[in-house]
Design a protein around this motif. Structure first.
Motif, PDB file in Angstrom:
ATOM      1  N   MET A   1       0.817  -1.364  -0.136  1.00 15.62           N
ATOM      2  CA  MET A   1      -0.005  -0.112  -0.040  1.00 15.62           C
ATOM      3  C   MET A   1       1.000   1.206   0.094  1.00 15.62           C
ATOM      4  SD  MET A   1      -3.035   1.467   0.598  1.00 15.62           S
ATOM      5  CE  MET A   1      -3.926   0.009   1.019  1.00 15.62           C
ATOM      6  N   THR A   2       0.527   2.405  -0.799  1.00 18.84           N
ATOM      7  CA  THR A   2       1.319   3.364  -0.710  1.00 18.84           C
ATOM      8  C   THR A   2       0.110   4.654  -0.847  1.00 18.84           C
ATOM      9  OG1 THR A   2       1.057   3.748  -3.253  1.00 18.84           O
ATOM     10  CG2 THR A   2       2.931   2.437  -2.535  1.00 18.84           C
ATOM     11  N   ALA A   3       0.716   5.797  -0.398  1.00 17.95           N
ATOM     12  CA  ALA A   3      -0.200   6.945  -0.277  1.00 17.95           C
ATOM     13  C   ALA A   3      -0.692   7.241  -1.465  1.00 17.95           C
ATOM     14  CB  ALA A   3       0.850   8.195   0.230  1.00 17.95           C
ATOM     15  N   ASP A   4       0.344   7.160  -2.619  1.00 25.59           N
ATOM     16  CA  ASP A   4      -0.525   7.311  -4.031  1.00 25.59           C
ATOM     17  C   ASP A   4      -1.738   6.616  -4.480  1.00 25.59           C
ATOM     18  OD1 ASP A   4       1.210   9.716  -5.302  1.00 25.59           O
ATOM     19  OD2 ASP A   4       2.930   8.460  -4.965  1.00 25.59           O
ATOM     20  N   ALA A   5      -1.334   5.423  -4.142  1.00 28.38           N
ATOM     21  CA  ALA A   5      -2.604   4.362  -4.337  1.00 28.38           C
ATOM     22  C   ALA A   5      -3.886   4.756  -3.756  1.00 28.38           C
ATOM     23  CB  ALA A   5      -2.125   2.874  -3.859  1.00 28.38           C
ATOM     24  N   ILE A   6      -3.706   5.247  -2.480  1.00 25.18           N
ATOM     25  CA  ILE A   6      -4.991   5.892  -1.927  1.00 25.18           C
ATOM     26  C   ILE A   6      -5.510   7.195  -2.535  1.00 25.18           C
ATOM     27  CG2 ILE A   6      -5.922   6.912   0.470  1.00 25.18           C
ATOM     28  CD1 ILE A   6      -3.971   5.216   1.858  1.00 25.18           C
ATOM     29  N   LEU A   7      -4.606   7.963  -2.968  1.00 24.68           N
ATOM     30  CA  LEU A   7      -4.860   9.160  -3.533  1.00 24.68           C
ATOM     31  C   LEU A   7      -5.547   9.063  -4.839  1.00 24.68           C
ATOM     32  CD1 LEU A   7      -1.813  11.578  -2.435  1.00 24.68           C
ATOM     33  CD2 LEU A   7      -4.465  11.770  -1.766  1.00 24.68           C
ATOM     34  N   ASP A   8      -4.979   8.018  -5.706  1.00 23.21           N
ATOM     35  CA  ASP A   8      -5.534   7.566  -7.104  1.00 23.21           C
ATOM     36  C   ASP A   8      -7.017   7.377  -6.735  1.00 23.21           C
ATOM     37  OD1 ASP A   8      -2.999   8.144  -8.036  1.00 23.21           O
ATOM     38  OD2 ASP A   8      -2.555   5.712  -8.188  1.00 23.21           O
ATOM     39  N   ARG A   9      -7.374   6.506  -5.781  1.00 23.55           N
ATOM     40  CA  ARG A   9      -8.859   6.200  -5.447  1.00 23.55           C
ATOM     41  C   ARG A   9      -9.669   7.442  -5.236  1.00 23.55           C
ATOM     42  NH1 ARG A   9      -9.959   0.963  -4.315  1.00 23.55           N
ATOM     43  NH2 ARG A   9      -8.174  -0.791  -5.035  1.00 23.55           N
ATOM     44  N   ILE A  10      -9.058   8.325  -4.377  1.00 23.82           N
ATOM     45  CA  ILE A  10      -9.647   9.477  -4.098  1.00 23.82           C
ATOM     46  C   ILE A  10     -10.036  10.485  -5.231  1.00 23.82           C
ATOM     47  CG2 ILE A  10      -9.643  11.678  -2.901  1.00 23.82           C
ATOM     48  CD1 ILE A  10      -8.158  10.067  -0.531  1.00 23.82           C
ATOM     49  N   GLU A  11      -9.052  10.430  -6.147  1.00 26.22           N
ATOM     50  CA  GLU A  11      -8.900  11.368  -7.408  1.00 26.22           C
ATOM     51  C   GLU A  11     -10.155  10.615  -8.196  1.00 26.22           C
ATOM     52  OE1 GLU A  11      -6.874  13.864  -8.967  1.00 26.22           O
ATOM     53  OE2 GLU A  11      -4.796  13.132  -8.070  1.00 26.22           O
ATOM     54  N   LEU A  12     -10.351   9.305  -8.335  1.00 26.82           N
ATOM     55  CA  LEU A  12     -11.294   8.631  -9.085  1.00 26.82           C
ATOM     56  C   LEU A  12     -12.846   9.108  -8.397  1.00 26.82           C
ATOM     57  CD1 LEU A  12     -10.148   4.903  -9.858  1.00 26.82           C
ATOM     58  CD2 LEU A  12     -10.689   6.709 -11.257  1.00 26.82           C
ATOM     59  N   ALA A  13     -12.822   9.101  -7.208  1.00 28.33           N
ATOM     60  CA  ALA A  13     -14.291   9.495  -6.814  1.00 28.33           C
ATOM     61  C   ALA A  13     -14.604  10.998  -7.231  1.00 28.33           C
ATOM     62  CB  ALA A  13     -14.144   9.352  -5.383  1.00 28.33           C
ATOM     63  N   LEU A  14     -13.518  11.793  -7.131  1.00 25.32           N
ATOM     64  CA  LEU A  14     -13.698  13.196  -7.525  1.00 25.32           C
ATOM     65  C   LEU A  14     -13.430  13.578  -9.013  1.00 25.32           C
ATOM     66  CD1 LEU A  14     -11.773  14.786  -4.481  1.00 25.32           C
ATOM     67  CD2 LEU A  14     -14.257  14.296  -5.005  1.00 25.32           C
ATOM     68  N   ALA A  15     -13.635  12.414  -9.968  1.00 30.98           N
ATOM     69  CA  ALA A  15     -13.475  12.645 -11.611  1.00 30.98           C
ATOM     70  C   ALA A  15     -14.275  13.798 -12.174  1.00 30.98           C
ATOM     71  CB  ALA A  15     -13.570  11.236 -12.032  1.00 30.98           C
ATOM     72  N   GLY A  16     -13.519  14.412 -12.574  1.00 32.47           N
ATOM     73  CA  GLY A  16     -14.461  15.663 -13.556  1.00 32.47           C
ATOM     74  C   GLY A  16     -14.424  16.935 -12.687  1.00 32.47           C
ATOM     75  N   ARG A  17     -14.064  16.675 -11.396  1.00 32.57           N
ATOM     76  CA  ARG A  17     -14.108  18.108 -10.507  1.00 32.57           C
ATOM     77  C   ARG A  17     -12.846  19.015 -10.707  1.00 32.57           C
ATOM     78  NH1 ARG A  17     -19.449  18.178  -9.081  1.00 32.57           N
ATOM     79  NH2 ARG A  17     -19.945  16.070  -8.375  1.00 32.57           N
ATOM     80  N   PRO A  18     -13.112  20.287 -11.110  1.00 32.00           N
ATOM     81  CA  PRO A  18     -11.990  20.711 -10.964  1.00 32.00           C
ATOM     82  C   PRO A  18     -10.982  21.280 -10.095  1.00 32.00           C
ATOM     83  CG  PRO A  18     -14.113  22.322 -10.890  1.00 32.00           C
ATOM     84  CD  PRO A  18     -14.479  20.903 -11.083  1.00 32.00           C
ATOM     85  N   ARG A  19      -9.703  21.281 -10.462  1.00 34.80           N
ATOM     86  CA  ARG A  19      -8.658  21.365  -9.220  1.00 34.80           C
ATOM     87  C   ARG A  19      -8.556  22.988  -9.029  1.00 34.80           C
ATOM     88  NH1 ARG A  19     -10.055  16.974  -9.456  1.00 34.80           N
ATOM     89  NH2 ARG A  19      -9.014  15.029  -9.385  1.00 34.80           N
TER      90      ARG A  19
END
Ligand SMILES: *Cc1c(COP(=O)(O)O)cnc(C)c1O
Length: 386
Positions: A1-19
């Motif tokens: 498990m890595t921090a990036d793996a967790i963040l990738d999933r969070i990004e998927l949940a927020l797909a399409g939201r402006p940064r």
């Protein structure tokens, strides 16, 4: 498990939201702009404005609290709540260590000392069982109330917190407060729209405090409110919030040292417009925990906090929990989230670790320590659930 793996999933949940995606941002529109402009044009911008009473009535309808007093902040509401509940200089106030610093500051303003007790992983709020056993060990009932045998100070109140808008086990906490005959006060700052057992949150204690700061579910820019079912307390709180001025058409007479803590009308006008969005915003925010849970599924040691059946929170902040060795990734996770434009936030540093509260009496804080290592709040603006 890595921090990036967790963040990738969070990004998927927020797909399409402006940064960037902030932790929490208010939802504002034309209604708010119009309400504030109208208040400004009327000239009734201070606390004597009729809009303040309208805001209080609307809060009374939403919460079911018979009396509501709008204040300049959640912090000033807590200060008045403790004062009106009888907390005096030299007293101790029982409260969790896992809370925002304002909870403890309110006691300090009165010359009282916070006395930190442990939290529950089930509710994130004060755990009634260890609280009861601690009082059994250290507290003694005297003619002047409950006294801490270890410090000799009076234990004047129990101040519980609805952490991130989730209700603690209020019935059990009220039973402990009753047994020791101390007033129960609720810091329900983040809980507008939250429910406890089929009623609005914050109706169990003698007084509760709400906040309408810019980061809360409904905002007045800055502001707060006190809820109580006691007419005498409501009157006293009102006097304390307005320099204890005796009502008179022209005489300026004040009968005790009091405060200028009432909410100005210009802020109340913004709040009234915001309240009409509360139901819709709560519905949107309640979609976020299941959304994140779905995307984080299968990651060992990572989960989304689920509250017990008696609580139905407003989902002010969605809470991710890190277990076991994944907790070592927390700081890296928070650092990398910043560079990816994701507004993640850790739990508050436990209050007994802050310089001004290090010497305060405290119970064993095992569960709070574990929660401090475990909690990461995820982006939770209502718009993300729309
Ligand atoms: C926001 C908050 C407060 C303080 O409210 P302000 O309006 O910012 O003064 C107090 N306690 C808790 C738990 C909070 O989340």
């Amino acid at each position: 498990m890595t921090a990036d793996a967790i963040l990738d999933r969070i990004e998927l949940a927020l797909a399409g939201r402006p940064r960037p995606v902030p932790l929490h941002e208010p939802m504002m529109g034309e209604e708010e702009a119009q309400a504030v402009a109208e208040c400004a044009r009327s000239g009734w911008v201070s606390y004597v404005s009729p809009v303040v009473g309208r805001f209080e009535n609307a809060l009374s309808d939403i919460t079911g609290s018979p009396y509501v007093l709008a204040t300049s902040s959640g912090t000033s509401a807590l200060h008045l709540a403790l004062l009106a509940a009888g907390v005096r200089s030299g007293d101790e106030v029982l409260m969790p260590a896992l809370t925002f610093v304002a909870t403890a500051n309110a006691a300090s303003y009165l010359g009282a000392t916070p006395h930190f007790v442990d939290s529950s992983a089930e509710t994130l709020g004060v755990d009634p069982q260890p609280l009861a056993s601690r009082l059994e060990t250290i507290a003694r009932k005297t003619g002047d109330g409950l006294v801490n045998r270890e410090t000799g100070r009076r234990i004047a109140a129990l101040l519980v917190v609805h952490v991130f808008g989730h209700a603690p086990d209020m019935d059990a906490l009220a039973a402990v407060a009753d047994r020791y005959a101390i007033p129960l006060i609720e810091d329900a700052a983040a809980s507008l729209g939250s429910r406890y057992k089929n009623a609005h949150a914050g109706l169990t204690g003698v007084i509760s405090a709400l906040s309408f700061n810019g980061n809360k579910i409904v905002t007045t820019g800055g502001g707060g409110a006190l809820l109580t079912a006691d007419a005498d307390l409501a009157h006293r709180l009102r006097m304390l919030s307005t320099t204890s001025k005796r009502p008179h058409p022209w005489r300026f007479e004040h009968d005790e040292v009091a405060f200028n803590y009432r909410l100005p009308g210009i802020n109340a006008s913004l709040g009234l417009a915001q309240l009409s969005r509360l139901e819709a915003m709560t519905a949107m925010k309640r979609r976020l925990p299941p959304l994140y849970a779905k995307h984080l599924e299968g990651l060992p040691g990572v989960s989304i906090f689920r509250e017990p059946d008696f609580s139905c929170g407003n989902c002010w902040l969605t809470t991710m929990l890190l277990a076991g060795t994944v907790q070592h990734l927390r700081d890296e996770l928070l650092d990398k989230a910043r560079t990816r434009g994701l507004g993640l936030r850790p739990a508050w540093t436990l209050l007994h670790k802050l310089p001004m509260y290090q010497g305060c009496p405290r119970a064993d804080l095992k569960a709070a320590e574990e929660l401090e290592r475990s909690i990461v709040s995820l982006p939770s603006s209502a718009v993300l659930g729309g």
